[in-house]
Design a protein around this motif. Structure first.
Motif, PDB file in Angstrom:
ATOM      1  N   THR A 189       0.834  -1.206   0.000  1.00 37.03           N
ATOM      2  CA  THR A 189       0.000   0.000   0.000  1.00 37.03           C
ATOM      3  C   THR A 189       0.864   1.250   0.000  1.00 37.03           C
ATOM      4  OG1 THR A 189      -1.680  -1.206   1.248  1.00 37.03           O
ATOM      5  CG2 THR A 189      -1.885   1.181   1.171  1.00 37.03           C
ATOM      6  N   LEU A 190       1.953   1.224   0.754  1.00 38.94           N
ATOM      7  CA  LEU A 190       2.843   2.371   0.783  1.00 38.94           C
ATOM      8  C   LEU A 190       3.411   2.642  -0.603  1.00 38.94           C
ATOM      9  CD1 LEU A 190       4.390   4.572   2.245  1.00 38.94           C
ATOM     10  CD2 LEU A 190       6.093   2.858   2.900  1.00 38.94           C
ATOM     11  N   GLU A 191       3.812   1.601  -1.308  1.00 37.58           N
ATOM     12  CA  GLU A 191       4.338   1.789  -2.672  1.00 37.58           C
ATOM     13  C   GLU A 191       3.284   2.423  -3.572  1.00 37.58           C
ATOM     14  OE1 GLU A 191       5.662  -2.040  -3.915  1.00 37.58           O
ATOM     15  OE2 GLU A 191       7.292  -2.137  -2.428  1.00 37.58           O
ATOM     16  N   ARG A 192       2.042   1.973  -3.436  1.00 35.59           N
ATOM     17  CA  ARG A 192       0.958   2.567  -4.242  1.00 35.59           C
ATOM     18  C   ARG A 192       0.737   4.030  -3.884  1.00 35.59           C
ATOM     19  NH1 ARG A 192      -4.154  -1.220  -3.601  1.00 35.59           N
ATOM     20  NH2 ARG A 192      -5.057   0.419  -4.938  1.00 35.59           N
ATOM     21  N   LEU A 193       0.826   4.354  -2.593  1.00 32.97           N
ATOM     22  CA  LEU A 193       0.623   5.744  -2.175  1.00 32.97           C
ATOM     23  C   LEU A 193       1.737   6.649  -2.682  1.00 32.97           C
ATOM     24  CD1 LEU A 193      -0.726   5.781   1.494  1.00 32.97           C
ATOM     25  CD2 LEU A 193      -1.743   6.819  -0.538  1.00 32.97           C
ATOM     26  N   LEU A 194       2.967   6.171  -2.608  1.00 33.76           N
ATOM     27  CA  LEU A 194       4.080   6.993  -3.086  1.00 33.76           C
ATOM     28  C   LEU A 194       3.994   7.178  -4.607  1.00 33.76           C
ATOM     29  CD1 LEU A 194       7.019   5.612  -0.905  1.00 33.76           C
ATOM     30  CD2 LEU A 194       5.670   7.701  -0.573  1.00 33.76           C
ATOM     31  N   ALA A 195       3.555   6.159  -5.315  1.00 33.26           N
ATOM     32  CA  ALA A 195       3.343   6.308  -6.755  1.00 33.26           C
ATOM     33  C   ALA A 195       2.234   7.312  -7.030  1.00 33.26           C
ATOM     34  CB  ALA A 195       3.006   4.948  -7.368  1.00 33.26           C
ATOM     35  N   GLU A 196       1.192   7.303  -6.168  1.00 34.19           N
ATOM     36  CA  GLU A 196       0.111   8.284  -6.326  1.00 34.19           C
ATOM     37  C   GLU A 196       0.622   9.690  -6.066  1.00 34.19           C
ATOM     38  OE1 GLU A 196      -3.849   9.688  -6.963  1.00 34.19           O
ATOM     39  OE2 GLU A 196      -2.654   7.969  -7.609  1.00 34.19           O
ATOM     40  N   GLY A 197       1.526   9.840  -5.107  1.00 30.44           N
ATOM     41  CA  GLY A 197       2.130  11.147  -4.865  1.00 30.44           C
ATOM     42  C   GLY A 197       2.889  11.651  -6.087  1.00 30.44           C
ATOM     43  N   GLN A 198       3.621  10.759  -6.723  1.00 30.66           N
ATOM     44  CA  GLN A 198       4.343  11.143  -7.942  1.00 30.66           C
ATOM     45  C   GLN A 198       3.374  11.529  -9.057  1.00 30.66           C
ATOM     46  OE1 GLN A 198       7.416  11.721  -8.190  1.00 30.66           O
ATOM     47  NE2 GLN A 198       8.551  10.430  -6.745  1.00 30.66           N
ATOM     48  N   ARG A 199       2.271  10.773  -9.179  1.00 32.23           N
ATOM     49  CA  ARG A 199       1.287  11.080 -10.219  1.00 32.23           C
ATOM     50  C   ARG A 199       0.647  12.445  -9.979  1.00 32.23           C
ATOM     51  NH1 ARG A 199      -3.635  11.687 -11.307  1.00 32.23           N
ATOM     52  NH2 ARG A 199      -4.256  11.411  -9.117  1.00 32.23           N
ATOM     53  N   ILE A 200       0.278  12.718  -8.721  1.00 34.96           N
ATOM     54  CA  ILE A 200      -0.318  14.013  -8.379  1.00 34.96           C
ATOM     55  C   ILE A 200       0.658  15.137  -8.696  1.00 34.96           C
ATOM     56  CG2 ILE A 200      -1.063  15.455  -6.429  1.00 34.96           C
ATOM     57  CD1 ILE A 200      -2.193  12.848  -5.169  1.00 34.96           C
ATOM     58  N   ALA A 201       1.904  14.942  -8.337  1.00 32.13           N
ATOM     59  CA  ALA A 201       2.912  15.973  -8.587  1.00 32.13           C
ATOM     60  C   ALA A 201       3.074  16.222 -10.084  1.00 32.13           C
ATOM     61  CB  ALA A 201       4.247  15.556  -7.969  1.00 32.13           C
ATOM     62  N   TRP A 202       3.147  15.151 -10.888  1.00 31.06           N
ATOM     63  CA  TRP A 202       3.320  15.309 -12.333  1.00 31.06           C
ATOM     64  C   TRP A 202       2.128  16.050 -12.932  1.00 31.06           C
ATOM     65  CZ3 TRP A 202       0.427  13.546 -16.496  1.00 31.06           C
ATOM     66  CH2 TRP A 202       1.026  13.671 -17.745  1.00 31.06           C
ATOM     67  N   GLU A 203       0.936  15.689 -12.496  1.00 33.52           N
ATOM     68  CA  GLU A 203      -0.283  16.294 -13.040  1.00 33.52           C
ATOM     69  C   GLU A 203      -0.368  17.781 -12.710  1.00 33.52           C
ATOM     70  OE1 GLU A 203      -4.346  15.392 -11.307  1.00 33.52           O
ATOM     71  OE2 GLU A 203      -4.412  14.166 -13.125  1.00 33.52           O
ATOM     72  N   ARG A 204       0.185  18.172 -11.571  1.00 26.88           N
ATOM     73  CA  ARG A 204       0.079  19.555 -11.119  1.00 26.88           C
ATOM     74  C   ARG A 204       1.385  20.337 -11.292  1.00 26.88           C
ATOM     75  NH1 ARG A 204      -4.259  20.669  -7.697  1.00 26.88           N
ATOM     76  NH2 ARG A 204      -5.693  18.900  -7.400  1.00 26.88           N
ATOM     77  N   HIS A 205       2.335  19.767 -12.009  1.00 25.34           N
ATOM     78  CA  HIS A 205       3.625  20.432 -12.269  1.00 25.34           C
ATOM     79  C   HIS A 205       4.373  20.750 -10.962  1.00 25.34           C
ATOM     80  CE1 HIS A 205       2.269  20.737 -16.408  1.00 25.34           C
ATOM     81  NE2 HIS A 205       1.159  21.331 -15.977  1.00 25.34           N
ATOM     82  N   LEU A 206       4.401  19.745 -10.090  1.00 30.37           N
ATOM     83  CA  LEU A 206       5.083  19.877  -8.806  1.00 30.37           C
ATOM     84  C   LEU A 206       6.214  18.854  -8.743  1.00 30.37           C
ATOM     85  CD1 LEU A 206       1.888  19.858  -6.531  1.00 30.37           C
ATOM     86  CD2 LEU A 206       3.105  21.894  -7.365  1.00 30.37           C
ATOM     87  N   ALA A 207       7.064  19.001  -7.745  1.00 30.10           N
ATOM     88  CA  ALA A 207       8.042  17.966  -7.404  1.00 30.10           C
ATOM     89  C   ALA A 207       7.572  17.265  -6.134  1.00 30.10           C
ATOM     90  CB  ALA A 207       9.420  18.582  -7.196  1.00 30.10           C
ATOM     91  N   PHE A 208       7.857  15.969  -6.044  1.00 31.40           N
ATOM     92  CA  PHE A 208       7.450  15.182  -4.880  1.00 31.40           C
ATOM     93  C   PHE A 208       8.645  14.372  -4.401  1.00 31.40           C
ATOM     94  CE2 PHE A 208       5.795  11.023  -3.302  1.00 31.40           C
ATOM     95  CZ  PHE A 208       5.142  11.482  -2.167  1.00 31.40           C
TER      96      PHE A 208
END
Length: 422
Positions: free
Chosen positions: A298-317
């Motif tokens: 689950t942690l791996e999925r959450l961290l991947a979701e953090g990366q996806r959110i960052a990419w979508e919003r032009h952020l760094a994570f």
């Protein structure tokens, strides 16, 4: 089995003991006891008086763990440990940790005329909460011989663990002697649940089959701070909006994963002004489950979701680990014996999982260990309103006494070189 007093009276005395100990505090008006603070001397003195009334000797080890032992008539007998912790969080309740030590002594008093084929050692750990030095379980780590690396830790004032031990009148060089080298047959910890499960199920007590594994991380979303009035919504790189999306994603995934809890307990935006788009956000993540593979997946999925959110919003994570503890199963044989004791006392006893860490998780990899939870009214703990019901305490004492007698029967059938079966 003959007991010294009625269970209800013993339970009332145990609760009164907890109330008296709660008054030994660093902060007037509330209960706060950190590692080897001055009021801990009063706790030790109070326990010494009680143990002496039972004809028992006491001592402190090198980290201030309090010990007393009721010896078996057989000097070569193995040892059962009854233990919990004596320190507290700031502004605590009266029962977290302390109740487990008090119930251990109460059982020794209740069964003072009942011979047992094993020694019973009651231990009050000096530190479990991790308040002063940021790392928990100093007491139980010393008992199993893994506390050496903690001596150099410093508190907020720059004082080390070793200096704290010395100031208390103990010798940090004697730390190796704090490791318990006896032949231990098992460890039992009584503890309030600190949660709402038992109350929701209408049960006074619950045997613990595992303590969850947990991971804690620091996370960061980085965008671009800019004027809140002049930057159009479509051109923003709002780090707080990205962090907020992550918080909701963590909640959604945890709700969809049975037995998992995920918490973002701290979120700090920078620069933190009402008219500035947050350019950076620091946040924490605490994730727990009784099965490490579920937690890690689950942690791996959450961290991947953090990366996806960052990419979508032009952020760094980015993320960095703070702490990881593996899940700790309790000993099946001892837990089964505890379930048998509950059934003998007429109590329904489905096994449960502890969502909080306890000293048992430090002890369990070394010796067979189990835990018994008592219902927490309102699910409240780490708070002055923490409570426990007198009838639940009486039930815990009955079950504890039954467990000791069942364990005695098992121990009496064990040959000197017989290995315990899992």
């Amino acid at each position: 089995m003959t007991v010294a007093l009625p269970w209800s009276e013993l339970a009332g005395r145990a609760l009164a003991c907890c109330t008296e100990i709660a008054a030994f505090t660093e902060q007037p008006g509330c209960t706060t006891r950190t590692f080897l603070c001055a009021p801990m001397r009063e706790v030790h003195a109070w326990l010494n008086t009680w143990a002496a009334s039972l004809g028992l000797e006491t001592h402190l080890d090198a980290v201030g763990n309090w010990h007393t032992t009721r010896p078996s008539l057989n000097p070569d007998a193995r040892t059962l440990i009854l233990a919990s912790h004596l320190d507290s969080v700031p502004n605590a309740g009266a029962y977290d940790g302390v109740l487990g030590v008090v119930l251990g002594l109460t059982l020794l008093e209740a069964l003072r005329d009942t011979p047992l084929p094993y020694h019973v050692r009651v231990v009050g750990f000096s530190e479990e909460e991790g308040v002063r030095f940021g790392v928990p379980f100093i007491g139980s780590r010393a008992l199993v011989g893994t506390a050496d690396e903690l001596l150099g830790l410093t508190d907020a004032g720059g004082t080390t663990v070793a200096q704290t031990i010395t100031a208390y009148g103990l010798d940090p060089a004697a730390l190796p002697e704090a490791r318990l080298r006896e032949d231990v047959l098992g460890y039992l910890e009584f503890h309030i649940e600190q949660g709402p499960v038992l109350e929701a199920e209408g049960r006074p007590l619950g045997p613990v089959e595992a303590i969850v594994g947990q991971a804690r991380l620091n996370l960061r979303f980085t965008g671009w701070a800019n004027h809140a009035g002049t930057t159009p919504m479509g051109l923003r790189r709002d780090a707080l909006a990205g962090a907020s999306a992550f918080v909701l994603a963590a909640e959604t995934l945890a709700r969809a994963t049975p037995g998992l809890v995920a918490t973002v307990g701290s979120l700090t935006p920078f620069p933190g002004a009402i008219n500035v788009i947050p350019g950076e956000v620091w946040l924490t993540l605490d994730i727990r489950h009784a099965r490490d593979e579920v937690r890690q997946g689950t942690l791996e999925r959450l961290l991947a979701e953090g990366q996806r959110i960052a990419w979508e919003r032009h952020l760094a994570f980015s993320h960095e680990p703070r702490m990881e503890e593996r899940a700790t199963p309790m000993d099946p044989a001892l837990t089964s014996l505890l379930v048998e004791a509950l059934a003998a006392e007429g109590l329904d006893a489905p096994a449960m999982v502890s969502g909080a860490g306890h000293d048992a998780m430090i002890v369990a990899p070394i010796w067979p260990a189990t835990m018994l939870f008592l219902r927490s009214p309102g699910g409240v703990s780490h708070h002055p309103d923490e409570a426990v019901l007198p009838e639940d305490v009486a039930a815990a004492l009955r079950v504890g006494a039954r467990f000791l007698t069942l364990l005695a029967a098992r121990e009496e059938t064990r040959t000197p070189f017989q290995e315990d079966t899992p």
